[in-house]
Design a protein around this motif. Sequence first.
Motif, PDB file in Angstrom:
ATOM      1  N   SER A 152      11.555  -0.779 -10.517  1.00 28.62           N
ATOM      2  CA  SER A 152      10.355  -1.140 -10.309  1.00 28.62           C
ATOM      3  C   SER A 152       9.577  -1.639  -9.007  1.00 28.62           C
ATOM      4  CB  SER A 152       9.860  -2.606 -11.183  1.00 28.62           C
ATOM      5  OG  SER A 152      10.307  -3.773 -10.558  1.00 28.62           O
ATOM      6  N   SER A 153       8.329  -1.375  -8.777  1.00 24.64           N
ATOM      7  CA  SER A 153       7.729  -1.736  -7.859  1.00 24.64           C
ATOM      8  C   SER A 153       6.992  -3.170  -8.050  1.00 24.64           C
ATOM      9  CB  SER A 153       6.617  -0.669  -7.187  1.00 24.64           C
ATOM     10  OG  SER A 153       5.690  -0.503  -8.376  1.00 24.64           O
ATOM     11  N   THR A 154       7.166  -3.986  -7.068  1.00 24.00           N
ATOM     12  CA  THR A 154       6.596  -5.308  -7.297  1.00 24.00           C
ATOM     13  C   THR A 154       5.519  -5.910  -6.653  1.00 24.00           C
ATOM     14  OG1 THR A 154       8.091  -6.463  -5.731  1.00 24.00           O
ATOM     15  CG2 THR A 154       8.966  -6.216  -8.005  1.00 24.00           C
ATOM     16  N   ILE A 155       4.594  -6.522  -6.873  1.00 26.42           N
ATOM     17  CA  ILE A 155       3.393  -7.074  -6.257  1.00 26.42           C
ATOM     18  C   ILE A 155       3.235  -8.508  -6.360  1.00 26.42           C
ATOM     19  CG2 ILE A 155       0.715  -6.675  -6.179  1.00 26.42           C
ATOM     20  CD1 ILE A 155       1.057  -3.964  -7.338  1.00 26.42           C
ATOM     21  N   ASN A 156       2.996  -9.120  -5.395  1.00 28.11           N
ATOM     22  CA  ASN A 156       2.830 -10.495  -5.507  1.00 28.11           C
ATOM     23  C   ASN A 156       1.207 -10.787  -5.918  1.00 28.11           C
ATOM     24  OD1 ASN A 156       5.219 -11.476  -4.642  1.00 28.11           O
ATOM     25  ND2 ASN A 156       4.754 -11.257  -2.413  1.00 28.11           N
ATOM     26  N   ILE A 157       1.114 -11.748  -6.971  1.00 26.40           N
ATOM     27  CA  ILE A 157      -0.309 -11.928  -7.584  1.00 26.40           C
ATOM     28  C   ILE A 157      -0.727 -13.284  -7.412  1.00 26.40           C
ATOM     29  CG2 ILE A 157      -0.146  -9.743  -9.130  1.00 26.40           C
ATOM     30  CD1 ILE A 157       0.508 -11.625 -11.483  1.00 26.40           C
TER      31      ILE A 157
END
Length: 676
Positions: A152-157
């Motif tokens: 997966s690609s991860t994003i900090n939210i």
Amino acid sequence: MLQAKLGLDRNANKKKKKKKVAVAEEGPIIPYHFTLSTGMEREAGTFARVYVIITGPNDMETDRLWLDLPEGKNCFTAGTMEHFVSYGTDVGEIKRVELGHNGVTPESCWLVDDLSVAVPTKGIKYIFPCKCWLAKDRGDGLTARLFNVLDSSTININRKVIYSATVVTGDNQYAGTDTNIFLTVYGANGSTEEMMLPKNGDRFERDQEDTFSLEVDDIAPLKKIRVRIDCSGSRPDWFLDRILMRNLNTEDMYLFTYENWLSKTKGPKRIKVCELGAVVDEEEMVEKTTYIIQVQTSDVGGAGTDANVYLMVFGEYGDTGTLPLKESTNRNKFERKIKDVFRFPEMLSLGELSKIRVWHDNKGPCPGWHLEYIDVKDEAMDQTFRFPCDRWLAKNEDDGQIMRELACANNDAIDLSDKTKYEIATTTATTDDASTTENAWIVLEGRKARSKEFVLENKKKKFLRGATDAFEFSSKHLGEIAGICIGHITKDGKKVKSEAFWRVLEVVVTEKELGNKYFFHCDAQIPLAAKKDKFLTFECFKTIESFASKVRNLVPVKYEFIVITGDEKGAGTDSNVFISIYGVNGDSGKRHLQKKFRNLFERGQTDRFVLEMLDLGELLRVKVEHDNSGTNSGWYLECVEVTNTANSVTTIFQCGKWLDSRKADGQIQRVLYPKY
């Protein structure tokens, strides 16, 4: 029989070896946010019921979380994007995600483009590409897919905290409502965006308590809330008694009492918005005040304006919301060389002020305006804050902006060019041999300079086991403290006869003028020496920046925006496009992206804009939206790049989605997070 021999189950999925699955009988239940994109091919949609299972370390997994479509939808349609929120066991760090459905007929074939899983309580979002069929008679015949988090690609939210909110409607005739209710929460560490409270049937009826869960930004302790209604529905009026919010992590309780109408026609106030201060253990978190706003129009040709002017004030405890500057001491407002005074009583105090945002609607025969300054007086604090401007707010003057953000000039009174006082607090460990009768010394390593050696004299029994001792020194301003050197030295330079140590647990350095705190976790033995030739170094592991320090960083900066429209059929838009930027120093407000004599946001086109605003610091997210106007309103946004021209730092916000009321999920706004 044939399926059994091939190792397939009755749904034509590969059989898994039976294994013991760790299921938490009791554990925290948290929200998971899912977004599913269905492919565009013929018969890509499905009528089947879809589920997700999330697995963490040691095969800890959630129950099967069914993603049921809302009322009125009976299938996942080709080309659509659907959002779901499900509550399940907190499995810790996600390792795998299983996506599947219960369909076995040809009508249950489903082509999935991608799946995203957001965990707001952890502040992270995973995007799993799929682009394959979940179908018994298509592709490989599997109706379930197992995604590994490594793919997966991860994003900090934005990290969220779960609150239980109880809304109490008053016991008055016609107190209940059908209107939409909105809530904004303010804390000591920021504020949330406005949230709509879900109606869900018979909520907000007379003499009724309605309790639901809210995902709130991690901004505790809470200070105040803002409640707004839009007066829609057949019963637009509402008598709000009180709101009780409970942090489910800490069990902290906050009471907000109103006991009045929110209505355009009922009650003494006739208002649609109210602000309520938090009460904790019968103590009010915010006091009330009256704000006196003095607006000085410049002595420049054509400085006056006929437009409607609005103001928003920002401080320690949030903002005032939009204040229309209507009732002035002068009948004809905002004329050249004239000072207008506006009074706003019964306001919740913002404490120390940081900035204001002032703008006008560009209406009237002469809308251009040259503003000299604005003074804001807090009567409860008996303090006046000045916000210099000396610029145009005009479409045809200066940089063409009709909105300005102005920093408070009061904070310039802190002079850091001379010596600065530093407090050094040392905490000795609690072990039996931790204390010392000798002296210590310390050097502060700043980003701007290095301090001299400060001797921490051991007078009056300092450095005892478990004790915290404070010392104060003056030094030239060092900037941000990045590291420290600590030594342990004998009194009067005596030789060390036997090996000895001082075990220091923690050191906290406080910059007295600005109040910034720097924490150093040591938990180390400092050897005793006769000279300052033995020492240990430690890096800062946590910084708490004071409000005054943040305010000093509020300087005007020009931001360059690169907006790339996708190369898809019908990707361009005729709508008005707006952007809001959020950083560690606050937000920009909603800004209109426009240019004269240019057809903006066309298919495959790159558009560039430059806007001036106060420095936002590290950028956290942007919100891009349009007003759905024009003949071709739908828009496929590829990405947005934002560059701080002062330091040349560029932040990229990938989108790759439609903002179209007739495509994907029908939304015309997107919140985008940085890609580094």
